[in-house]
Design a protein around this motif. Sequence first.
Motif, PDB file in Angstrom:
ATOM      1  N   GLU A 105      16.672  21.258   7.650  1.00 31.23           N
ATOM      2  CA  GLU A 105      17.972  21.747   8.127  1.00 31.23           C
ATOM      3  C   GLU A 105      18.257  21.212   9.523  1.00 31.23           C
ATOM      4  O   GLU A 105      19.386  20.808   9.831  1.00 31.23           O
ATOM      5  N   PHE A 126      19.209  17.575   9.226  1.00 25.64           N
ATOM      6  CA  PHE A 126      20.595  17.387   8.792  1.00 25.64           C
ATOM      7  C   PHE A 126      21.514  17.374  10.007  1.00 25.64           C
ATOM      8  O   PHE A 126      22.364  16.490  10.143  1.00 25.64           O
ATOM      9  N   TYR A 176      23.832  14.479  11.404  1.00 19.74           N
ATOM     10  CA  TYR A 176      25.272  14.703  11.521  1.00 19.74           C
ATOM     11  C   TYR A 176      25.763  14.246  12.888  1.00 19.74           C
ATOM     12  O   TYR A 176      26.780  13.552  13.014  1.00 19.74           O
ATOM     13  N   LEU A 208      18.272  12.128   6.808  1.00 18.68           N
ATOM     14  CA  LEU A 208      18.929  12.695   5.624  1.00 18.68           C
ATOM     15  C   LEU A 208      18.104  12.480   4.360  1.00 18.68           C
ATOM     16  O   LEU A 208      18.112  13.330   3.459  1.00 18.68           O
ATOM     17  N   ALA A 227      15.819  15.231   4.515  1.00 20.05           N
ATOM     18  CA  ALA A 227      16.494  16.509   4.297  1.00 20.05           C
ATOM     19  C   ALA A 227      16.799  16.750   2.826  1.00 20.05           C
ATOM     20  O   ALA A 227      16.620  17.871   2.322  1.00 20.05           O
ATOM     21  N   THR A 228      17.262  15.732   2.136  1.00 24.92           N
ATOM     22  CA  THR A 228      17.643  15.942   0.736  1.00 24.92           C
ATOM     23  C   THR A 228      16.438  16.271  -0.149  1.00 24.92           C
ATOM     24  O   THR A 228      16.594  16.878  -1.209  1.00 24.92           O
ATOM     25  N   ALA A 272      23.376  17.337   2.511  1.00 25.61           N
ATOM     26  CA  ALA A 272      22.636  16.169   2.982  1.00 25.61           C
ATOM     27  C   ALA A 272      23.001  14.938   2.160  1.00 25.61           C
ATOM     28  O   ALA A 272      23.188  13.842   2.715  1.00 25.61           O
TER      29      ALA A 272
END
Length: 545
Positions: A142, A145, A149, A191, A194-195, A215
């Motif tokens: 998290e 992410f 971003y 990412l 994250a995914t 993500a």
Amino acid sequence: MKTTLYTLFITWIFLSCNNDLLREDPLILNSDNVLVSKQGFQNYITALHYGARDELVKYDYLPWYMNLQVGTDVINNGEKATPNFKNWETFLTPVAACVERYWHWAYADMLPRANAVIVYANKVENEGIWDNEAEKNAVIAEAKFFRAYVHNLLANLYGGVPIVDTIFSGPKVDFVRNSRKEVYEFAKEDLEFATQWLPPTVSKENEGRIVKAAADHLLTEVYLSLEQYDQAIESASRIINSGLYKLMTERFGVDADKSGDVFSDLFKTGNHNRSSGNMESIYVWQFEDQIPGGYSTTFQGGNPTLRYWVPFYVNVKDPDGKPGMIVADSLGRGVGLCRPTNYFLYDLWKDNWDNDMRNSSYNIRRTYYYNNPASAYFGQQVKKEHIQNQDTFQMIYPTIRKVEGKIGWLGRDNPVRAGLTSSDFIVYRLAETYLLRAEAYLKKGDLLSAAADINQVRVRAHAKPVEPGEVDLDYILDERARELIAEEPRHRTLVRTGKLVERVRKHAMLDETRTTIQDHHEFWPIPQVAIDANIGAKLEQNPGY
């Protein structure tokens, strides 16, 4: 996530302020004594969500997010009092407030919080906190992410910027800029991690938390920026084919039994999250009326989009020259800052004016009525011949209705300043995922698949399907405007696709805007304050500034 998340954050703040002043050993909250428990890590994650929402609500005079709307191909700055992106040469300078604010938000607020979570979660002495590796990695995911971003946002505003992947124990004054590609590659790595570790869904009480699809959605955009089109198709397809999301085609949620259509349902207060039945939403900024932390403490408190997109209609005169309009809860108290261009309001609908749902009266308010009981024209339609000598750039123009919502409590207590709502704000939804995948197919030369994805969105809107031969990048940008206006940060989209300068010159309404934008305005300048503070190394300025 509403009550739980924001209450945690406010509790964290109050704990730091509520110590007995006479204590000889006051509790000092910092990373070393907060990031030692699961609760401490959740507090930091809460702070990241709170900070992320500040992109919409943080306030100087023009909230930051509005700076990513005005001065583009589909949105003007209609407010006379503000210079933002009217004259590009005089406004967009290294000392412009928005240039400094976004940089500070990224490097002083968001990245330190995200990096603290990542660094401390990986500390050997914190291994005992976690029940298993998956639990730890979900927290890190998290934070990664948000780190991705922010880096992606910076690359789409400033070009190449310093990558910050850790925390510092003292001042650092020797930052250097990484290339734009390196920034995207760093975001991609975050990412991709994250995914793997984010949950596919969250419970109702945790709505707003980052899920796997968020993500993958951002990862699709990053892959497009890196020209990795197969990977972009793959990450978008993971969302589309997951079975967890679908374009809404039937009325749902609050007011489903009232006049409207399914597109307008998507944006009703109370309908933004999955628990309402909205299976299209992927990532949503949360607001909650009269809940500590559920609204911003800056300016007036709520979601400001209604205030800035609605015309300054209270200044409209009736044909007798008397006040014809007064503040109404249903309209808020607009100031006319984000005025859609005529290109958006008329040209983009000309082939589907009557059948495209997104152009319906439930989604674009093209008709106003005099609502001042003291006016002889009370209840009558405001007609074109009535307003010939009035300012239709700020005072009266068609309005995007997805910004409407229930006025928050501060608005009710301050009716003169009303216009902020308690509506949540959709950051990512499935319709955009389809349009991102269509862009990837286009870049690969697969126009048939690109058209098929665009038509998923257009068929839902009852619009005429596009033929493969009609699809190009400008068509996709037009479709994004029809579908996503007032949602997407339009400026960043145009920068990412390399179309900002070209489309502003072609479609902006003000002559001043069209003629002052120059090629170097593709990117914002590096803030002068950051260059001046970086005394240990040269932080290069973007060309042209």
